[in-house]
Every structure is written in structure tokens, then in C-alpha cells.
Design a protein around this motif. Structure first.
Motif, PDB file in Angstrom:
ATOM      1  N   ILE A 209      13.120  50.172  52.875  1.00 29.30           N
ATOM      2  CA  ILE A 209      13.058  49.791  54.287  1.00 29.30           C
ATOM      3  C   ILE A 209      11.610  49.892  54.752  1.00 29.30           C
ATOM      4  O   ILE A 209      10.843  50.674  54.182  1.00 29.30           O
ATOM      5  N   GLN A 210      11.248  49.098  55.748  1.00 26.18           N
ATOM      6  CA  GLN A 210       9.893  49.218  56.291  1.00 26.18           C
ATOM      7  C   GLN A 210       9.717  50.575  56.965  1.00 26.18           C
ATOM      8  O   GLN A 210      10.567  50.980  57.760  1.00 26.18           O
ATOM      9  N   ARG A 213      10.367  50.725  60.738  1.00 29.36           N
ATOM     10  CA  ARG A 213      11.790  50.603  61.057  1.00 29.36           C
ATOM     11  C   ARG A 213      12.515  51.924  60.761  1.00 29.36           C
ATOM     12  O   ARG A 213      13.354  52.379  61.526  1.00 29.36           O
ATOM     13  N   THR A 255      15.220  45.785  55.436  1.00 22.95           N
ATOM     14  CA  THR A 255      14.700  45.646  56.805  1.00 22.95           C
ATOM     15  C   THR A 255      15.148  44.384  57.527  1.00 22.95           C
ATOM     16  O   THR A 255      15.538  44.427  58.668  1.00 22.95           O
TER      17      THR A 255
END
Lengths: 278, 278
Positions: A209-210, A213, A255
């Protein structure tokens, strides 16, 4: 994204849950982003009386909006379908459009029976899904490691990267026994996978995931914590991706993907899509 | 159920997950119970190269089985669609069939953009689903009663009657915050709802189950226990149904229903299907 220039009401009618018609209309109408669609679902429409009520609702809508609504139907009964067609609407007969072609192609007649599209409660497939959901709940977040040998897939990744919803979707939709196991700072310090997972390498699939985020999501749970800081999130995500690359574990970033997209990729990559002859 | 007289392979092709095409084909083909369908899903078919590979697979299948497979497509790209049409198959163009009619009805052009049908990872709807899943997990089986005031619906029923899978499906599919709360022998002895639930009467929905089926499910978990005995199951189910009837709580039996069917009924009965103008 531009602001929609027009609005239109969509009715989804079915003699069963309406899930097929809703999935389909949602999908095909996403091709019209100039229009904002407002969907009304009418499930279990299985009598002429209910059909007449539905016609009245559709006509009221057409009159109020001065435009005929779109109606997507998976109705099977011809008399009920005909009643609906009588409404002031643009009618899309999803089954009717294809059933005749399929009949011709296969050289057999359809059964024209209503409400068949979803498996009954006692079917094997239903039991398999319930069993998979129970398995997934029992093996969420690294609980009960003895059961991992029975898992079809083990999702790994940092805390809050989307493992739990993806696991549950896989279980619910595909009856896949999906466990998940967190990667934590200790694993990154050691620079190695948790020892518990080593026997199950082939079942591992990574989610990432980013960092920005992740910080957002973690902040909702534990506001202003070290755990939710962008610095910590950056560190963990980078370390997790490095580890997965090093260990040659397939992974993807969640994401910008929906649960459905992530799950489809997992199924394909890990070979769960079933052994395909063709 | 008669034994299927023939078998046929079905390919589901999509530039995205293929969930819409799979849902649709599964649904429409359930009208042909004389035929056993074997479905091959090819998701993320988004280039001419991949289309040519798919054509080769379809042609191999057609040659082996000496019958053209059925192909259900939600492909959007015209060139890719044309490539697929060239295969030895019976081709059903789900979007193409309807997009033109919708364009005419609305007087606007479709965007012809691929992979739009499922919301992106950052959308409001996606976040709402994740939030609902987290809520449901935190409020499974009567955990954390303080949160019940935020629930959209609270499913009640005896242990193992199907509350958890239904709650999760409601959360996953509809972003509904679905809590669940068990009815236990103490409640039946008292002949009243758990006091905790009294402030939330309007959110309650009951699930029940056939005692013999319940005994089966409980036996898997705790073989040969008092808890799983048919006598105990009969007693609990009868008492729970009596209580729900007395308290005027809407309920249904899960025994012969799919999770989708149960969830649709819950949505409709409890008025969660959203406030409908029409």
C-alpha cells in the motif's frame, strides 16, 4: 472527473435477489460517465400483482422526471416480463436477449424456471463458502498458526494494508480458505520472513500500500501514534516490499484497487483460478 | 435433478476482473440444467496479444470437444472484441449488445473505456465497505455492545444459525454496518430479548434454521456435545422463533437460502435498501 450533466433513474427488477441485474447494469452504465444514475432495486418480483405495483412505480418516476427510466430485468416468467414492458421505460431484457441464442447454439430448451441463479442453502458450494469464511475468521492476522497448512492462500503484508477484507472476499466469493499473517517491524529487523511461514512459501501472496494511504488508515485507528506516523509507514512499506522482492513472493499494491480486483489478481497469480484445461 | 446430458465449456473474458460476465453467465446458464457447464475465466484481457492467446485457447477447446465453446464477454475495446469474435465459438457481447441501445435511449455516447466497472481503491464507496467490514468484525457475536448504536442492522439468532456470514456479506457488498448478537438459553429461560438490545428494536432482524441442520453444523464444531444434540437444537430454535414472533421482530429461516438471498431479504425488510423515491 467532470460533473454529470444529467441524471437518470434505473430500475433493476428480478424474480430473485436482483444481484445479477444490479451487477450488470452497474457495470454497463459505468460506460456513461456523463450521466448520474440512481438505482432502485426491486427483488423477488414474482407475481403479476407485484409486477403491476412495479409498473406504477416506474410510471410515477417517468412522469416526475419527464423521462422514461431504464429498466434492467432478469425476470424469467414471460407474463411478468410482458407486464413490466408495458411501463413507460426503456426495457432491457437481459435473459431474454441471450436465452434464445443460447438455446439455438446448444440445441436445447431453457427451463424457464425462476430464481435459479443462486445456489440453494444446502448445496455443496454454499457449505464450502461458509467453511471458508469460518476458516478465514479463525486465521485472521496470524491467529492459530497450526491451521496454516490447510490454507489455500496466505496473504502477508504490514498491518492495515488490506489483508482482512481481501481474505474475507476470497472466502465469501470463491470459497477459498484465505489466511492472513502480518509482517511486523521485528521481521524487517531480521530481514527475513516469519519462520512460521517458511513451510508455506508457495501459498504466500503479498499486499502492499502507499505509505501516505497507510498513514491515513492507521490514523483512523490510532490517531497521532508512532504506529500511524508517515515515517513509520514509509519504513514498514519499503521494508516489506524489499523482503517480498528478495523472497520472490508475488505481491501487488492495494492502493488504487478494489477488493474485487485484488482478489482476482490473487486468484490468477497463485493458481487458484482452478486448473484450467484450456 | 437429472444427470446432465451434455457438457459445454464456457469462457468468460473481460478487460477487468470478469466478475460481471461471470455473474451474468452463471445466472443465465442456470436456465439450462440439462447441460453441465465448465467455466474458464480470463480476466485482464487488455491487449491484442492476450486476445490472440485467448483465441488459441478457445480454438483448442473447440477442437478437443468438437463443439464451439460459449464465450461471454464484457470487453470494451472494439479491436480486442473483434479478435475474440474470430475464435471458433458462440460469442455473447454483453456490453455491445446493450451499449448502443442505451446510447440511443440517453442520447449520449459511451466512453468506451476499459475496466471501469468496479470502483477504484480510493473511492468513497470502497472506504465505506472497508469501514463496514471492520465494524462487522468488531461487532461479531455480541462483542463490544457500546458500538451497537452505530449499527445499521443487528442480526439475532441462536449460535451457528448463519449470523456471521450474513453480516459479513452485508458489509462487503452493501457497506452496511451489520452487527450480530446471539440468543442464548438464558434469554429463552427469561422469555425476553437481551436487555442490551432493547434500545435497538428497530434494527433487529432474526435468523433461524432447521433444528436438524443446526445440529449438523454444531456437530462439526463440537462433536457429540449437549450443545449439538438434536434435542438442544430443537429447544433453542423453537424458543428463539417464539421469542421473535412475540417481540414482533422480522425473521427468516436460513436453511434453504443462499447468503445472497438472506442478505437481500434483510435489506428489503429492514428498509436498508435505501429510501426509495419510487
Amino acid at each position: 472527473m467532470s460533473t454529470p450533466a444529467m441524471q437518470r433513474t434505473v430500475f433493476v427488477v428480478s424474480d430473485s435477489t436482483g444481484i445479477t441485474a444490479a451487477t450488470f447494469s452497474n457495470s454497463v452504465l459505468s460506460q456513461f460517465d456523463q450521466v448520474e444514475f440512481d438505482t432502485v432495486r426491486i427483488p423477488y418480483l414474482d407475481s403479476i400483482e407485484k409486477a403491476e405495483e412495479a409498473v406504477a412505480r416506474i410510471n410515477r418516476c417517468a412522469a416526475d422526471q419527464n423521462a422514461p427510466p431504464l429498466v434492467f430485468s432478469t425476470l424469467v416468467d414471460p407474463a411478468i416480463t410482458e407486464t413490466l414492458r408495458g411501463a413507460n421505460c426503456i426495457f432491457f431484457d437481459l435473459f431474454g436477449t441471450f436465452v434464445q441464442n443460447i438455446e439455438e447454439a446448444l440445441g436445447v430448451k431453457s427451463s424457464h424456471s425462476v430464481g435459479r441463479s443462486h445456489m440453494g442453502g444446502l448445496s455443496k458450494q454454499y457449505n464450502a463458502r461458509i467453511e471458508a469464511i469460518n476458516f478465514t475468521l479463525a486465521h485472521d492476522d496470524g491467529q492459530y498458526v497450526e491451521g496454516l497448512k490447510e490454507a489455500d492462500v496466505i496473504l502477508i503484508g504490514v498491518s492495515r494494508c488490506g489483508k482482512t477484507p481481501t481474505s474475507l472476499y476470497l472466502a465469501m466469493q470463491y470459497a477459498v480458505k484465505a489466511a492472513n499473517y502480518p509482517l511486523i517491524p521485528e521481521d524487517f529487523d531480521r530481514g527475513a520472513l516469519p519462520a512460521t511461514l517458511l513451510p508455506y512459501r508457495k501459498k504466500l501472496f503479498g499486499l502492499s500500500i502507499q505509505p501516505s494511504r497507510l498513514a491515513e488508515v492507521r490514523n483512523e485507528r490510532r490517531p497521532n501514534s508512532q504506529y500511524a506516523s508517515i515515517k513509520q509507514c514509509r519504513h514498514e512499506v519499503a521494508a516489506a516490499e524489499r523482503l517480498m522482492r528478495m523472497e520472490n513472493i508475488p505481491w501487488l499494491s492495494t492502493t488504487t484497487k478494489s477488493i474485487e480486483e485484488i482478489s482476482t489478481k490473487v486468484m490468477t497469480e497463485i493458481g487458484l483460478e482452478r486448473r484450467q484445461l484450456y
